[in-house]
Write a protein that holds these residues in place. Structure first.
Motif, mmCIF file in Angstrom:
data_model
loop_
_atom_site.group_PDB
_atom_site.id
_atom_site.type_symbol
_atom_site.label_atom_id
_atom_site.label_comp_id
_atom_site.label_asym_id
_atom_site.label_seq_id
_atom_site.Cartn_x
_atom_site.Cartn_y
_atom_site.Cartn_z
ATOM 1 N N ALA A 50 0.837 -1.201 0.000
ATOM 2 C CA ALA A 50 0.000 0.000 0.000
ATOM 3 C C ALA A 50 0.872 1.251 0.000
ATOM 4 C CB ALA A 50 -0.937 -0.003 1.202
ATOM 5 N N ALA A 51 1.947 1.230 0.765
ATOM 6 C CA ALA A 51 2.856 2.384 0.804
ATOM 7 C C ALA A 51 3.527 2.596 -0.552
ATOM 8 C CB ALA A 51 3.912 2.186 1.894
ATOM 9 N N VAL A 52 3.936 1.506 -1.186
ATOM 10 C CA VAL A 52 4.569 1.611 -2.505
ATOM 11 C C VAL A 52 3.569 2.135 -3.530
ATOM 12 C CG1 VAL A 52 5.544 0.242 -4.395
ATOM 13 C CG2 VAL A 52 6.342 -0.117 -2.066
ATOM 14 N N ARG A 53 2.331 1.635 -3.485
ATOM 15 C CA ARG A 53 1.296 2.123 -4.413
ATOM 16 C C ARG A 53 1.064 3.611 -4.225
ATOM 17 N NH1 ARG A 53 -1.363 -2.774 -3.388
ATOM 18 N NH2 ARG A 53 -2.578 -1.817 -1.730
ATOM 19 N N GLU A 54 1.023 4.032 -2.965
ATOM 20 C CA GLU A 54 0.791 5.451 -2.684
ATOM 21 C C GLU A 54 1.928 6.316 -3.228
ATOM 22 O OE1 GLU A 54 0.432 8.258 1.246
ATOM 23 O OE2 GLU A 54 -0.504 6.279 1.311
ATOM 24 N N ARG A 55 3.171 5.871 -3.008
ATOM 25 C CA ARG A 55 4.313 6.626 -3.533
ATOM 26 C C ARG A 55 4.293 6.651 -5.054
ATOM 27 N NH1 ARG A 55 8.245 4.096 0.554
ATOM 28 N NH2 ARG A 55 8.003 2.429 -0.921
ATOM 29 N N ALA A 56 3.940 5.526 -5.686
ATOM 30 C CA ALA A 56 3.890 5.467 -7.146
ATOM 31 C C ALA A 56 2.806 6.402 -7.685
ATOM 32 C CB ALA A 56 3.630 4.037 -7.614
ATOM 33 N N ALA A 57 1.665 6.443 -7.015
ATOM 34 C CA ALA A 57 0.590 7.341 -7.452
ATOM 35 C C ALA A 57 1.017 8.797 -7.331
ATOM 36 C CB ALA A 57 -0.671 7.081 -6.619
ATOM 37 N N GLU A 58 1.716 9.129 -6.249
ATOM 38 C CA GLU A 58 2.200 10.504 -6.077
ATOM 39 C C GLU A 58 3.199 10.860 -7.166
ATOM 40 O OE1 GLU A 58 3.794 10.528 -2.144
ATOM 41 O OE2 GLU A 58 1.819 10.547 -1.184
ATOM 42 N N THR A 60 3.478 9.468 -10.131
ATOM 43 C CA THR A 60 2.769 9.524 -11.404
ATOM 44 C C THR A 60 2.074 10.868 -11.567
ATOM 45 O OG1 THR A 60 2.430 7.138 -11.362
ATOM 46 C CG2 THR A 60 0.974 8.412 -12.794
ATOM 47 N N ALA A 61 1.435 11.326 -10.525
ATOM 48 C CA ALA A 61 0.759 12.627 -10.584
ATOM 49 C C ALA A 61 1.769 13.744 -10.815
ATOM 50 C CB ALA A 61 -0.028 12.872 -9.301
ATOM 51 N N GLN A 62 2.909 13.644 -10.163
ATOM 52 C CA GLN A 62 3.951 14.656 -10.322
ATOM 53 C C GLN A 62 4.467 14.686 -11.760
ATOM 54 O OE1 GLN A 62 7.405 13.828 -7.967
ATOM 55 N NE2 GLN A 62 8.236 15.873 -8.166
ATOM 56 N N VAL A 63 4.739 13.510 -12.329
ATOM 57 C CA VAL A 63 5.232 13.438 -13.711
ATOM 58 C C VAL A 63 4.159 13.928 -14.678
ATOM 59 C CG1 VAL A 63 5.951 11.830 -15.524
ATOM 60 C CG2 VAL A 63 6.920 11.643 -13.239
ATOM 61 N N ALA A 64 2.910 13.561 -14.431
ATOM 62 C CA ALA A 64 1.821 14.011 -15.300
ATOM 63 C C ALA A 64 1.714 15.537 -15.292
ATOM 64 C CB ALA A 64 0.496 13.383 -14.863
ATOM 65 N N GLN A 66 4.175 17.605 -14.733
ATOM 66 C CA GLN A 66 5.319 18.116 -15.491
ATOM 67 C C GLN A 66 5.072 18.010 -16.992
ATOM 68 O OE1 GLN A 66 8.617 15.808 -14.070
ATOM 69 N NE2 GLN A 66 8.938 17.091 -12.261
ATOM 70 N N ILE A 67 4.554 16.861 -17.424
ATOM 71 C CA ILE A 67 4.278 16.663 -18.854
ATOM 72 C C ILE A 67 3.224 17.651 -19.327
ATOM 73 C CG2 ILE A 67 3.257 15.064 -20.519
ATOM 74 C CD1 ILE A 67 4.685 12.816 -18.979
ATOM 75 N N ARG A 68 2.176 17.823 -18.516
ATOM 76 C CA ARG A 68 1.111 18.753 -18.878
ATOM 77 C C ARG A 68 1.671 20.165 -19.057
ATOM 78 N NH1 ARG A 68 -1.944 17.862 -14.674
ATOM 79 N NH2 ARG A 68 -2.559 15.835 -15.438
ATOM 80 N N GLY A 69 2.536 20.563 -18.142
ATOM 81 C CA GLY A 69 3.139 21.892 -18.223
ATOM 82 C C GLY A 69 4.007 22.031 -19.457
ATOM 83 N N ARG A 70 4.799 21.005 -19.767
ATOM 84 C CA ARG A 70 5.657 21.058 -20.955
ATOM 85 C C ARG A 70 4.830 21.053 -22.227
ATOM 86 N NH1 ARG A 70 10.158 16.834 -18.738
ATOM 87 N NH2 ARG A 70 11.138 18.268 -17.290
#
Length: 124
Positions: A50-58, A60-64, A66-70
């Motif tokens: 659950a902790a790994v999933r939460e970190r991965a979701a965070e 993913t949101a961060q990268v998304a 960044q991509i959206r901004g670029r």
């Protein structure tokens, strides 16, 4: 502790002994629960997953973000550097495509079928 007098200076009363036994039982129960929790590998694995999933979701949101901004920056850059007549023509083509979706879809599907048939014949 209770207000009953001690029977002897160093000897606790029966009520004090009962309270002490009850406290010891509570402490022992808490210790057993803690040990059982540490021994439960399945529950620990679930918690870590659950902790790994939460970190991965965070992440993913961060990268998304960044991509959206670029992407927005790139779109603005293209819009700023493209000559006005080309932008006008592209707008006209987009409006025509939206108005004539069915014919464009038919032509696109026919093109895909043609390419697949041609590719299939080329392998023989």
């Amino acid at each position: 502790m209770t207000n009953e007098p001690r029977t002897d200076v160093g000897t606790p009363t029966p009520d004090e002994l009962r309270e002490q036994v009850e406290r010891t039982r509570d402490e022992l129960g808490q210790t057993v629960e803690a040990l059982a929790g540490k021994a439960d590998v399945r529950a620990q694995a679930k918690e870590k997953a659950a902790a790994v999933r939460e970190r991965a979701a965070e992440k993913t949101a961060q990268v998304a973000d960044q991509i959206r901004g670029r992407t927005q920056h790139a779109a603005q850059l293209v819009k700023d550097t493209t000559p006005e007549p080309v932008l006008d023509k592209a707008g006209q083509v987009a409006r025509m495509a939206r108005a004539n979706r069915k014919p464009l879809l038919v032509v696109g599907a026919a093109l895909v079928v043609f390419l697949l048939v041609r590719r299939g014949r080329g392998r023989r």
